[in-house]
Motif scaffolding. Structure first.
Motif, PDB file in Angstrom:
ATOM      1  N   PRO A 109      57.658   0.153  34.711  1.00  0.00           N
ATOM      2  CA  PRO A 109      57.512   1.423  34.003  1.00  0.00           C
ATOM      3  C   PRO A 109      58.161   2.579  34.784  1.00  0.00           C
ATOM      4  CG  PRO A 109      55.435   0.802  35.017  1.00  0.00           C
ATOM      5  CD  PRO A 109      56.398  -0.302  35.328  1.00  0.00           C
ATOM      6  N   LEU A 110      58.750   2.271  35.939  1.00  0.00           N
ATOM      7  CA  LEU A 110      59.457   3.260  36.752  1.00  0.00           C
ATOM      8  C   LEU A 110      60.929   2.884  36.799  1.00  0.00           C
ATOM      9  CD1 LEU A 110      57.169   3.410  39.930  1.00  0.00           C
ATOM     10  CD2 LEU A 110      57.220   5.036  38.029  1.00  0.00           C
ATOM     11  N   GLN A 111      61.742   3.871  37.211  1.00  0.00           N
ATOM     12  CA  GLN A 111      63.151   3.586  37.471  1.00  0.00           C
ATOM     13  C   GLN A 111      63.418   3.814  38.948  1.00  0.00           C
ATOM     14  OE1 GLN A 111      65.386   6.168  34.936  1.00  0.00           O
ATOM     15  NE2 GLN A 111      64.405   5.388  33.095  1.00  0.00           N
ATOM     16  N   ARG A 112      64.550   3.331  39.394  1.00  0.00           N
ATOM     17  CA  ARG A 112      64.918   3.533  40.793  1.00  0.00           C
ATOM     18  C   ARG A 112      64.913   5.031  41.139  1.00  0.00           C
ATOM     19  NH1 ARG A 112      68.156   1.479  45.504  1.00  0.00           N
ATOM     20  NH2 ARG A 112      68.607   3.461  46.486  1.00  0.00           N
ATOM     21  N   ALA A 113      65.377   5.882  40.182  1.00  0.00           N
ATOM     22  CA  ALA A 113      65.451   7.327  40.448  1.00  0.00           C
ATOM     23  C   ALA A 113      64.065   7.896  40.769  1.00  0.00           C
ATOM     24  CB  ALA A 113      66.049   8.047  39.256  1.00  0.00           C
ATOM     25  N   TYR A 118      61.338   9.071  47.679  1.00  0.00           N
ATOM     26  CA  TYR A 118      60.313   8.440  48.526  1.00  0.00           C
ATOM     27  C   TYR A 118      60.922   7.360  49.423  1.00  0.00           C
ATOM     28  CZ  TYR A 118      57.588  11.161  45.341  1.00  0.00           C
ATOM     29  OH  TYR A 118      57.097  12.226  44.618  1.00  0.00           O
ATOM     30  N   TYR A 119      62.000   6.729  48.961  1.00  0.00           N
ATOM     31  CA  TYR A 119      62.715   5.808  49.857  1.00  0.00           C
ATOM     32  C   TYR A 119      63.189   6.591  51.091  1.00  0.00           C
ATOM     33  CZ  TYR A 119      63.109   1.541  46.981  1.00  0.00           C
ATOM     34  OH  TYR A 119      62.853   0.373  46.300  1.00  0.00           O
ATOM     35  N   LEU A 482      56.524   3.516  47.476  1.00  0.00           N
ATOM     36  CA  LEU A 482      55.561   3.633  46.365  1.00  0.00           C
ATOM     37  C   LEU A 482      54.277   4.320  46.823  1.00  0.00           C
ATOM     38  CD1 LEU A 482      55.412   0.273  44.337  1.00  0.00           C
ATOM     39  CD2 LEU A 482      55.712   2.568  43.389  1.00  0.00           C
ATOM     40  N   ALA A 483      53.824   3.986  48.033  1.00  0.00           N
ATOM     41  CA  ALA A 483      52.595   4.603  48.556  1.00  0.00           C
ATOM     42  C   ALA A 483      52.796   6.110  48.730  1.00  0.00           C
ATOM     43  CB  ALA A 483      52.192   3.948  49.884  1.00  0.00           C
ATOM     44  N   LEU A 484      53.994   6.508  49.165  1.00  0.00           N
ATOM     45  CA  LEU A 484      54.262   7.951  49.324  1.00  0.00           C
ATOM     46  C   LEU A 484      54.287   8.639  47.958  1.00  0.00           C
ATOM     47  CD1 LEU A 484      57.016   7.767  52.092  1.00  0.00           C
ATOM     48  CD2 LEU A 484      54.711   8.733  52.347  1.00  0.00           C
TER      49      LEU A 484
END
Ligand code: FAD
Length: 515
Positions: A109-113, A118-119, A482-484
């Motif tokens: 349900p998410l995209q890389r953007a 957060y990466y 993801l945690a961030l």
């Protein structure tokens, strides 16, 4: 501050704003990101500060497939599995988030953007440089041409990043100890989340210790960050109000359990010609340019190739090898050309073992579930039934064949495919994914796009159990990113906890508290 739960009074009630369960990569990241003057955080960790057999016994699982070495893949200790991880990292690719018509239950349900910022923030947490694409890496292309040519449409060179590897427990222990806003209870095993009568909020967390103490934690929000297997186990164990456990109204908790196929699948021999001494990918690896991993280089299938051949995500990684490879002779024959006689500059083949890190199909029959056997705290154990499907292995084989053909076309080398019998496939990765998968539709996932459990207002999950599909990248960089993202969202929507009442001695960080 760090507190040994065995030294807390039996029956104590701990109040906080946010309770995070599990001090691994996900839990430590979330707790550090959120604890502060505005938000009091309690981190509940089952293990101690160093690894202990008694704590590890609490995670013993019933393994239904001996090819899957589950026992060696987890650590019940402050820092979690980062106390023994390898540190190889890559972000997921944009295509990994997309639904694919040939892979049932695929698509995030998410995209890389959504994860991009957060990466970037995740990199220093696990001591990585920046994310490099092959195009960012500059080398003299005449001396070191790219192995498959400038822009191969079928395979993309990978620049694997290497964390030292960061041991989260060692790196962040002092910071946690010194914090006034973060209390970490070690030797504290979360045994059950107790929901309200209708199951739509969590009212408290029950915690037990091997020393016989019981502690209750009452928080505004709870984040389950106990790893890809224990996240599902605790939701299933929490069945005193809802008999199927929490978040399990569609029987999805623990299902679609995935790891990465991680196996030697072949060998490769490369031969340079003309003035070049090595290919770009070898040169970057040998020189450890930009802090990339110095032990291997790799290639991944592109989105176009996956769509054309209906493939799962797959990387093929080359590790230098001294083993004799029969294909070396074939390479030299090939380079000799039709006239025979090796041309000037043809060198002895450089040999590599090829291993894959490859995606599995989300499969509802591949799962973790509760068993009647009990652990030393009396909690039901989980059975782990990881399934490897013919679609999984077919996809790796086909990817390898296509890579072999692409390499042969360049004339730079040869791939020898190792014929792995279906029954001999195994998984050695220790990447536990999918058991609380994200989906906007509660019928397809346990959690929503923010990791909140569907139908429960104040319960969130962190870690790779959220991944609906796994891509080929090792998961920890994405777990931290993801945690961030979750921390940012929890911080943004942070109304204060309603006053909750409970008995027993209380501990709190708030002024006037007893701790
Ligand atoms: C041998 C090996 C090599 C690996 N190499 C890599 C690699 O190179 N690159 C990569 O990206 N990934 C790698 N991984 C995977 C990586 O280690 C994990 O993906 C990552 O550490 C998971 O982080 P986590 O916080 O989600 O879970 P965990 O690290 O499992 O942390 C969960 C924490 O929760 C605690 N806990 C569990 N149950 C309870 C409970 N009931 N109550 C309280 N606390 C609880 C545990 O003690 C633990 O501290 C490797 C794994 C293995 C096994």
């Amino acid at each position: 501050m760090l507190i040994d739960a065995n030294e807390v009074e039996d029956g104590a009630l701990v109040r906080t704003d946010l309770c995070v369960i599990g001090a691994g990569a996900a839990g430590i990241t979330l707790a550090r990101a959120l604890a502060g003057p505005e938000l009091d955080v309690v981190l509940v960790e089952s293990g101690g500060l160093t690894r202990e057999a008694e704590s590890d016994a609490l995670q013993e699982a019933v393994n239904l497939d001996a090819r899957y070495p589950i026992a060696a893949s987890r650590s019940r200790v402050f820092g979690g599995s980062t106390s023994h991880w390898g540190g190889l990292c890559l972000p997921l690719d944009a295509d990994d988030f997309r639904p694919h018509s040939w892979v049932a239950d695929s698509g995030w349900p998410l995209q890389r953007a959504d994860l991009e910022p957060y990466y970037a923030q995740a990199l220093p947490i696990i001591d990585l440089p920046r994310i490099y694409r092959a195009a960012d890496v500059r080398v003299d292309e005449e001396m070191h041409p790219p192995l498959l040519g400038a822009a191969d449409a079928a395979f993309v060179p990978l620049v694997w990043l290497k964390s030292p590897p960061t041991r989260m427990g060692t790196k962040y222990r002092d910071e946690v100890t010194r914090s006034d806003h973060l209390r970490c209870y070690v030797h504290a095993t979360a045994s059950e989340l107790i929901p309200s009568r209708y199951g739509n909020r969590i009212e408290r967390l029950e915690v037990r210790t091997l020393g016989g103490r019981g502690v209750r934690v009452v928080a505004r929000d709870y984040v389950l960050a106990a790893g890809g297997i224990e996240n599902a186990r605790l939701l299933l164990l929490s069945d005193s109000v809802l008999d199927r456990g929490i978040g399990n109204q569609h029987d999805l908790v623990g299902r679609c359990f995935m790891d990465h196929l991680n196996q030697v699948v072949g060998a490769m021999t490369l031969v340079s010609s003309g003035g070049s001494t090595s290919f770009q990918e070898e040169h970057v690896m040998e020189r450890r340019l930009h802090g990339v991993d110095a032990s291997q280089f790799g290639f991944a299938t592109t989105a176009a190739l996956r769509a054309e051949h209906r493939l799962l995500a797959c990387s093929l990684n080359a590790v230098p090898s001294q083993e004799p490879d029969p294909s070396a002779a074939a390479v030299e024959d090939l380079l000799a050309g039709p006239g025979g006689g090796a041309s000037e500059g043809v060198r002895t083949g450089r040999r590599y073992v090829l291993y894959t890190v490859a995606e599995q199909t989300p499969n509802r029959e591949s799962r973790v579930f509760l068993r009647p056997e009990r652990d030393p705290l009396g909690l039901r154990k989980v059975a782990v039934d990881l399934r490897i499907t013919p679609a999984d292995t077919r996809s790796v084989r086909r990817s390898l064949e296509l890579f072999g053909s692409a390499l042969a076309r360049t004339g730079h080398g040869r791939v020898r495919i190792r014929d792995v019998d279906d029954a001999a496939w195994h998984v050695l990765a220790g990447h536990h994914m999918g058991t609380t998968r994200m989906a906007d539709d509660p019928g397809r996932g346990v959690t929503d796009r923010d990791g909140k459990v569907h139908g429960v207002a104040n319960l969130h999950v962190a870690g790779s159990s959220l991944f609906p599909t796994g891509g080929f990248a090792n998961p920890t960089l994405t777990i931290v990113a993801l945690a961030l993202r979750q921390a940012a969202r929890l911080r943004a929507g942070a109304p204060r906890a309603p006053e909750l009442r409970g008995g027993g001695p209380e501990t709190t960080n708030r002024p006037g508290g007893t701790n």
